[in-house]
Design an enzyme around this catalytic site. Structure first.
Site, PDB file in Angstrom:
ATOM      1  CD  GLU A  79      -2.954   1.128   2.278  1.00  0.00           C
ATOM      2  OE1 GLU A  79      -3.121   0.087   2.930  1.00  0.00           O
ATOM      3  OE2 GLU A  79      -3.581   2.178   2.489  1.00  0.00           O
ATOM      4  CE  LYS A 259      -6.195  -1.245   5.461  1.00  0.00           C
ATOM      5  NZ  LYS A 259      -5.285  -0.420   4.655  1.00  0.00           N
ATOM      6  CG  ASP A 275       0.749 -16.719  11.718  1.00  0.00           C
ATOM      7  OD1 ASP A 275      -0.055 -15.987  11.110  1.00  0.00           O
ATOM      8  OD2 ASP A 275       0.514 -17.906  11.991  1.00  0.00           O
ATOM      9  CG  HIS A 372      -3.901   7.407   0.551  1.00  0.00           C
ATOM     10  ND1 HIS A 372      -3.159   6.591   1.357  1.00  0.00           N
ATOM     11  CD2 HIS A 372      -4.653   6.598  -0.211  1.00  0.00           C
ATOM     12  CE1 HIS A 372      -3.452   5.339   1.108  1.00  0.00           C
ATOM     13  NE2 HIS A 372      -4.354   5.318   0.149  1.00  0.00           N
TER      14      HIS A 372
HETATM   15  P1  NDP Z   1       8.553 -23.745  15.649  1.00  0.00           P
HETATM   16  O1  NDP Z   1       7.641 -24.902  15.501  1.00  0.00           O
HETATM   17  O2  NDP Z   1       9.502 -23.492  14.526  1.00  0.00           O
HETATM   18  O3  NDP Z   1       9.313 -23.873  17.042  1.00  0.00           O
HETATM   19  C1  NDP Z   1      10.285 -22.975  17.438  1.00  0.00           C
HETATM   20  C2  NDP Z   1      11.670 -23.519  17.081  1.00  0.00           C
HETATM   21  O4  NDP Z   1      12.663 -22.586  17.448  1.00  0.00           O
HETATM   22  C3  NDP Z   1      11.959 -24.810  17.815  1.00  0.00           C
HETATM   23  O5  NDP Z   1      12.513 -25.715  16.907  1.00  0.00           O
HETATM   24  C4  NDP Z   1      13.006 -24.398  18.849  1.00  0.00           C
HETATM   25  O6  NDP Z   1      13.951 -25.409  19.065  1.00  0.00           O
HETATM   26  C5  NDP Z   1      13.708 -23.258  18.121  1.00  0.00           C
HETATM   27  N1  NDP Z   1      14.410 -22.332  19.035  1.00  0.00           N
HETATM   28  C6  NDP Z   1      15.714 -22.007  18.944  1.00  0.00           C
HETATM   29  N2  NDP Z   1      16.067 -21.118  19.882  1.00  0.00           N
HETATM   30  C7  NDP Z   1      14.959 -20.869  20.610  1.00  0.00           C
HETATM   31  C8  NDP Z   1      14.701 -20.023  21.716  1.00  0.00           C
HETATM   32  N3  NDP Z   1      15.641 -19.254  22.270  1.00  0.00           N
HETATM   33  N4  NDP Z   1      13.449 -19.991  22.207  1.00  0.00           N
HETATM   34  C9  NDP Z   1      12.467 -20.730  21.664  1.00  0.00           C
HETATM   35  N5  NDP Z   1      12.657 -21.574  20.616  1.00  0.00           N
HETATM   36  C10 NDP Z   1      13.896 -21.648  20.090  1.00  0.00           C
HETATM   37  O7  NDP Z   1       7.736 -22.390  15.808  1.00  0.00           O
HETATM   38  P2  NDP Z   1       6.630 -21.999  16.834  1.00  0.00           P
HETATM   39  O8  NDP Z   1       6.364 -23.055  17.843  1.00  0.00           O
HETATM   40  O9  NDP Z   1       7.019 -20.650  17.316  1.00  0.00           O
HETATM   41  O10 NDP Z   1       5.349 -21.901  15.902  1.00  0.00           O
HETATM   42  C11 NDP Z   1       5.235 -20.836  14.993  1.00  0.00           C
HETATM   43  C12 NDP Z   1       4.668 -21.357  13.691  1.00  0.00           C
HETATM   44  O11 NDP Z   1       3.445 -22.035  13.927  1.00  0.00           O
HETATM   45  C13 NDP Z   1       4.354 -20.245  12.738  1.00  0.00           C
HETATM   46  O12 NDP Z   1       4.838 -20.622  11.461  1.00  0.00           O
HETATM   47  C14 NDP Z   1       2.831 -20.194  12.725  1.00  0.00           C
HETATM   48  O13 NDP Z   1       2.357 -19.735  11.496  1.00  0.00           O
HETATM   49  C15 NDP Z   1       2.474 -21.633  12.969  1.00  0.00           C
HETATM   50  N6  NDP Z   1       1.162 -21.945  13.544  1.00  0.00           N
HETATM   51  C16 NDP Z   1       0.298 -20.981  13.998  1.00  0.00           C
HETATM   52  C17 NDP Z   1      -0.926 -21.335  14.530  1.00  0.00           C
HETATM   53  C18 NDP Z   1      -1.821 -20.267  15.040  1.00  0.00           C
HETATM   54  O14 NDP Z   1      -1.413 -19.115  15.142  1.00  0.00           O
HETATM   55  N7  NDP Z   1      -3.060 -20.576  15.409  1.00  0.00           N
HETATM   56  C19 NDP Z   1      -1.337 -22.756  14.624  1.00  0.00           C
HETATM   57  C20 NDP Z   1      -0.308 -23.671  14.186  1.00  0.00           C
HETATM   58  C21 NDP Z   1       0.870 -23.269  13.650  1.00  0.00           C
HETATM   59  P3  NDP Z   1      13.593 -26.690  19.973  1.00  0.00           P
HETATM   60  O15 NDP Z   1      12.736 -27.554  19.128  1.00  0.00           O
HETATM   61  O16 NDP Z   1      14.914 -27.256  20.261  1.00  0.00           O
HETATM   62  O17 NDP Z   1      12.873 -26.179  21.177  1.00  0.00           O
END
Ligand code: NDP
Length: 418
Positions: A79, A259, A275, A372
């Site tokens: 936009e 918005k 996200d 705008h």
């Molecule tokens: P991930 O599933 O990628 O988990 C986070 C990853 O980051 C893990 O692998 C973790 O490692 C790693 N990590 C490394 N360093 C850190 C740290 N300091 N702190 C925390 N984690 C660390 O992502 P999220 O669980 O954050 O999920 C986000 C995703 O889920 C987005 O893509 C979103 O779109 C999607 N999603 C959203 C939904 C919703 O909003 N309703 C529903 C379902 C999915 P380790 O495994 O070793 O812990």
């Protein structure tokens, strides 16, 4: 449709071939898709039925002085005028000392929904009694979080209807947004509740209404700083306060007020690989928290100062999801120079407030269209088919016409090419 069956199993080339063979796209259009992809085909491993990388322009916004630190903010948006407005709003605030932010905690909430339970009170007591075991089960399901200093923090029960209740689990997800982590933990706890408490689990999933992950940004400026052309600073300040009141009273205005705020917020959320659907849904749910949908920001005048405040859930991450996958996200994190997800939350809240100030400032003074349309005219020129070396000429011709529309842009191009 023939050829589209099992589309997901086809190679990228086969998918393009199908779209061309079935005359859905021309050869030229297929070339347009191809130009967006590179050898790594990253998108193909990220989503299903991938055919192209859709790109949205990215720019940077300036003047963000936040808690004493200067930031350059990358913004991804289609936009016109969003980035200019963002820099304008941030500039007004910087002139008066910048933004101040507050974050109390960063917990994500998830829900286990139970149905057909017998006695809510009895079940709640049982869950309260076993809280420590349930938290342990949650933590064992994603143990790496404990090692990072995070983990499940508390559980509460809420009755939703005579036959429906929610067990809410709050988790410190550290640097991630935490959706997948939380879902894993919730399913482990849900399994236990199903087996050990003999309850029927309808579903378990995180909640995007992230009420335990709120960010606040505030600013304050002398009314004299708001002076513009025919308006005194007092007049503009007073009108901004009135506009803010309208957004508290009327959902029709509140939706548009918000918005405008999300114009800035989404652009940074996107630029940082987060996200934006999650942020959008949480923000709007929060805007309706007392039953009436209201503006997320509020402006008041206290002692000759215009004071602004925004508060909203911002469960963003600095790792996880697509953040570590998309190369541009790393570049944008470098531009922002953020050290943590919490710092990113603070910046995004400020962008929302800065964007809002710029929008209200324009609305109550010259109106939104003047500024705008100045920027929108460029988009009109491009949409009308102006080539790069024709755009300036088209803009100059259009500045002299009354109608700033596609027809005027087309007429200008025709005139130039005559
Ligand atoms: P991930 O599933 O990628 O988990 C986070 C990853 O980051 C893990 O692998 C973790 O490692 C790693 N990590 C490394 N360093 C850190 C740290 N300091 N702190 C925390 N984690 C660390 O992502 P999220 O669980 O954050 O999920 C986000 C995703 O889920 C987005 O893509 C979103 O779109 C999607 N999603 C959203 C939904 C919703 O909003 N309703 C529903 C379902 C999915 P380790 O495994 O070793 O812990």
């Amino acid at each position: 449709m023939k050829g589209l069956k099992k589309f997901y199993r086809k190679t990228l080339q086969e998918r393009w071939d199908v779209l061309q063979d079935r005359k859905i796209l021309t050869n030229e259009q297929i070339k347009c898709l191809k130009r967006t992809t590179d050898a790594t085909e990253l998108g193909n491993s990220m989503i299903e039925n991938f055919i192209a990388n859709y790109s949205i322009p990215e720019g940077v916004s300036f003047h963000y002085l936040i808690d004493g630190r200067d930031y350059i903010v990358p913004m991804v948006t289609e936009e016109p005028s969003v980035i200019a407005a963002s820099s304008h709003g941030a500039g007004l605030i910087k002139k008066a000392g910048g933004f101040k932010t507050k974050i109390k905690q960063r917990l994500m909430l998830g829900q286990i929904i139970l149905e057909d339970f017998q006695d809510f009170q009895e079940l709640r007591e049982k869950i309260d009694h076993e809280q420590a075991s349930l938290l342990r089960i949650a933590n064992e399901a994603h143990y790496s979080l404990i090692k990072r200093g995070g983990g499940a923090r508390w559980i509460r029960c809420r009755k939703l209807a005579d036959d429906l209740m929610s067990i809410d689990l709050a988790v410190d997800v550290q640097e991630a947004m935490g959706a997948n982590m939380l879902n894993t933990m919730l399913e482990a706890v849900a399994d236990y509740v199903r087996k050990e408490f003999s309850q029927t689990v309808l579903m378990s999933i995180l909640s995007n209404y992230a009420t335990e992950c709120l960010a606040v940004a505030e600013c304050s400026m002398p009314l004299s700083n708001l002076k513009k052309e025919n308006f005194t600073g007092e007049e503009i300040g007073h009108k901004i306060v009135q506009a803010s009141r309208v957004a508290q009273l009327d959902p029709y205005r509140a939706a548009t007020h918000n918005k405008g705020i999300m114009n800035g917020i989404d652009a940074v959320v996107l630029a940082t690989g987060n996200d934006w659907r999650a942020i959008e849904s949480g923000a709007h749910a929060f805007a309706a928290r007392d039953g009436l949908y209201r503006g997320l920001s509020q402006w008041t005048i206290v002692g000759g100062q215009l004071k602004g405040r925004i508060e909203l859930p911002l469960p963003v991450g600095s790792v996880g999801g697509s953040i570590g996958i998309l190369p541009l996200v790393k570049v944008n994190q470098k531009i922002l120079n953020v050290k943590s997800a919490e710092e990113l939350e603070r910046i995004i809240a400020c962008v929302g407030l800065g964007q809002n100030l710029a929008a209200l400032y324009a609305l109550v003074s010259e109106g939104i269209q003047k500024g705008h349309m100045r920027l929108q005219t460029k988009s009109l020129a491009i949409a009308a088919g102006a080539k790069a070396d024709e755009i300036q000429q088209v803009l100059s011709m259009m500045s002299k016409t009354k109608g700033k529309n596609l027809a005027a842009a087309k007429a200008a191009i025709k005139e130039i090419r005559r």
